[in-house]
Structure formats: structure tokens, C-alpha cells
Design an enzyme around this catalytic site. Structure first.
Site, PDB file in Angstrom:
ATOM      1  NE  ARG A  29      -3.843  -2.325   2.042  1.00 54.41           N
ATOM      2  CZ  ARG A  29      -4.847  -2.677   1.678  1.00 54.41           C
ATOM      3  NH1 ARG A  29      -4.989  -1.599   0.423  1.00 54.41           N
ATOM      4  NH2 ARG A  29      -5.303  -3.861   1.731  1.00 54.41           N
ATOM      5  CG  ASP A  30       1.465   5.058  -2.258  1.00 53.52           C
ATOM      6  OD1 ASP A  30       1.893   5.923  -3.427  1.00 53.52           O
ATOM      7  OD2 ASP A  30       2.251   6.246  -1.234  1.00 53.52           O
ATOM      8  CB  ILE A  31       3.284   5.767   2.545  1.00 49.25           C
ATOM      9  CG1 ILE A  31       3.538   6.020   4.539  1.00 49.25           C
ATOM     10  CG2 ILE A  31       4.274   7.041   1.901  1.00 49.25           C
ATOM     11  CD1 ILE A  31       5.228   6.225   4.422  1.00 49.25           C
ATOM     12  CG  ASN A  87       3.573   9.155 -11.862  1.00 45.56           C
ATOM     13  OD1 ASN A  87       2.769   8.436 -12.954  1.00 45.56           O
ATOM     14  ND2 ASN A  87       3.564   8.630 -10.589  1.00 45.56           N
ATOM     15  CB  VAL A  96      10.495   5.981  -5.336  1.00 47.47           C
ATOM     16  CG1 VAL A  96      11.156   4.782  -5.065  1.00 47.47           C
ATOM     17  CG2 VAL A  96       9.632   6.867  -4.206  1.00 47.47           C
ATOM     18  CG  HIS A 100       6.461   2.935  -8.801  1.00 46.98           C
ATOM     19  ND1 HIS A 100       7.897   3.331  -8.582  1.00 46.98           N
ATOM     20  CD2 HIS A 100       5.702   4.386  -8.276  1.00 46.98           C
ATOM     21  CE1 HIS A 100       7.567   4.213  -8.387  1.00 46.98           C
ATOM     22  NE2 HIS A 100       6.428   5.280  -8.353  1.00 46.98           N
ATOM     23  CG  HIS A 102       1.075   4.696  -8.732  1.00 50.91           C
ATOM     24  ND1 HIS A 102       1.317   5.359  -7.542  1.00 50.91           N
ATOM     25  CD2 HIS A 102       2.120   5.795  -9.412  1.00 50.91           C
ATOM     26  CE1 HIS A 102       2.143   6.203  -7.143  1.00 50.91           C
ATOM     27  NE2 HIS A 102       3.152   5.567  -8.696  1.00 50.91           N
TER      28      HIS A 102
HETATM   29  P1  AMP Z   1       5.719   8.321  -8.251  1.00 50.64           P
HETATM   30  O1  AMP Z   1       6.038   9.954  -7.872  1.00 50.64           O
HETATM   31  O2  AMP Z   1       5.516   7.152  -9.090  1.00 50.64           O
HETATM   32  O3  AMP Z   1       7.316   7.205  -8.077  1.00 50.64           O
HETATM   33  O4  AMP Z   1       5.388   7.038  -6.837  1.00 50.64           O
HETATM   34  C1  AMP Z   1       5.988   6.928  -5.748  1.00 50.64           C
HETATM   35  C2  AMP Z   1       4.792   6.192  -4.552  1.00 50.64           C
HETATM   36  O5  AMP Z   1       5.694   6.223  -3.266  1.00 50.64           O
HETATM   37  C3  AMP Z   1       3.948   7.961  -4.302  1.00 50.64           C
HETATM   38  O6  AMP Z   1       3.263   7.254  -4.062  1.00 50.64           O
HETATM   39  C4  AMP Z   1       4.807   7.910  -2.647  1.00 50.64           C
HETATM   40  O7  AMP Z   1       3.432   8.254  -1.980  1.00 50.64           O
HETATM   41  C5  AMP Z   1       5.454   6.707  -2.079  1.00 50.64           C
HETATM   42  N1  AMP Z   1       5.499   5.976  -1.534  1.00 50.64           N
HETATM   43  C6  AMP Z   1       6.966   5.989  -0.984  1.00 50.64           C
HETATM   44  N2  AMP Z   1       7.725   5.851  -0.167  1.00 50.64           N
HETATM   45  C7  AMP Z   1       6.796   5.077   0.369  1.00 50.64           C
HETATM   46  C8  AMP Z   1       6.979   3.640   1.520  1.00 50.64           C
HETATM   47  N3  AMP Z   1       7.870   3.947   2.616  1.00 50.64           N
HETATM   48  N4  AMP Z   1       5.708   2.682   1.622  1.00 50.64           N
HETATM   49  C9  AMP Z   1       4.558   3.089   0.430  1.00 50.64           C
HETATM   50  N5  AMP Z   1       5.006   4.266  -0.552  1.00 50.64           N
HETATM   51  C10 AMP Z   1       5.856   5.038  -0.636  1.00 50.64           C
END
Ligand code: AMP
Length: 114
Positions: A29-31, A87, A96, A100, A102
Site C-alpha cells: 500500500r502507498d504510504i 510515472n 522513486v 512501479h 500505481h
Molecule cells: P511516483 O511519484 O510515481 O514515483 O510514486 C512513488 C510513490 O511511492 C508515491 O505515491 C509515494 O507516496 C510512495 N511511497 C514513497 N515511500 C513509500 C513507502 N515507504 N511506502 C509506501 N509507499 C511509499
């Protein structure tokens, strides 16, 4: 290859709410959820951006999509619908640098996205 927070999640060095995993894929799950359901599907293999994926990664990227759709069906919201997003780099909003997918669901999505 830069180590990212997702590599640390794969190695279980930091916690995550993991909802699915297999030999090649992890989903958690996204944080900072942007919808009632917001799960990230990532390959265990470190690929920084979609620009760095090549022909050899085609099956893996297909598996990411299918893992997400399978999980959506298992959770019962697939018929209502959902959105999948990947993205890439600055203009795509990538933060990140480990690819990944979403999976967003549980509310009406809008188009165009922000
Ligand atoms: P993006 O902006 O497409 O690179 O998405 C990165 C996603 O990773 C964002 O939606 C963040 O909220 C999520 N994220 C960052 N750190 C963590 C974490 N430790 N656990 C879960 N999700 C995370």
C-alpha cells in the site's frame, strides 16, 4: 544503480503493508494514498525508470499489469473499475526511481489527471 526506498522494502529493511508477492513482484500500500485503494506493484528487479526498460523486461512489465488486475479482481472492485499509472521522470511526476505501477481504486477518477 541507485538504491531506493523500494529496494529497502524488498529487502525488508523498512516496513511496508505488503498485499501481494511472488518471485518477481511485490505489491504494497502507498504510504500517501491518493484514493481509498492505492497499491504499488513493483518488480524485484531494479529498473530506475520506464526509459531503462528494454525488450528483455517486456514479460516482467506485462506481469506487473496482470498482477494488478488479478489483485483488483480478488478484492472485488474490478468491475467498478480502477486506474493503473506508471510515472516516468520529472514531467511524469516520478519520485522513486525504481519502476512501479500505481493501482488506484475506490473513487471516481477524473480525466485529464493533474
Ligand atoms: P511516483 O511519484 O510515481 O514515483 O510514486 C512513488 C510513490 O511511492 C508515491 O505515491 C509515494 O507516496 C510512495 N511511497 C514513497 N515511500 C513509500 C513507502 N515507504 N511506502 C509506501 N509507499 C511509499
Amino acid at each position: 544503480m541507485t538504491d531506493t526506498i523500494f529496494d529497502k522494502i524488498i529487502r525488508r529493511e523498512i516496513p511496508a503493508d505488503i498485499v501481494y508477492e511472488d518471485e518477481e513482484i511485490l505489491a504494497f500500500r502507498d504510504i500517501a494514498p491518493a484514493a481509498p485503494v492505492h497499491v504499488l506493484f513493483i518488480p524485484r528487479k531494479a529498473i530506475a525508470t520506464l526509459n531503462d526498460a528494454n525488450e528483455a523486461d517486456a514479460t516482467l512489465i506485462g506481469k506487473l499489469v496482470l498482477a494488478a488486475t488479478r489483485w483488483a479482481k480478488s478484492q472485488g472492485f474490478a468491475d467498478d473499475g480502477y486506474r493503473v499509472v506508471m510515472n516516468c521522470n520529472k514531467d511524469g511526476g516520478q519520485t522513486v526511481f525504481h519502476i512501479h505501477l500505481h493501482l488506484l481504486a475506490g473513487r471516481q477518477m477524473h480525466w485529464p489527471p493533474g
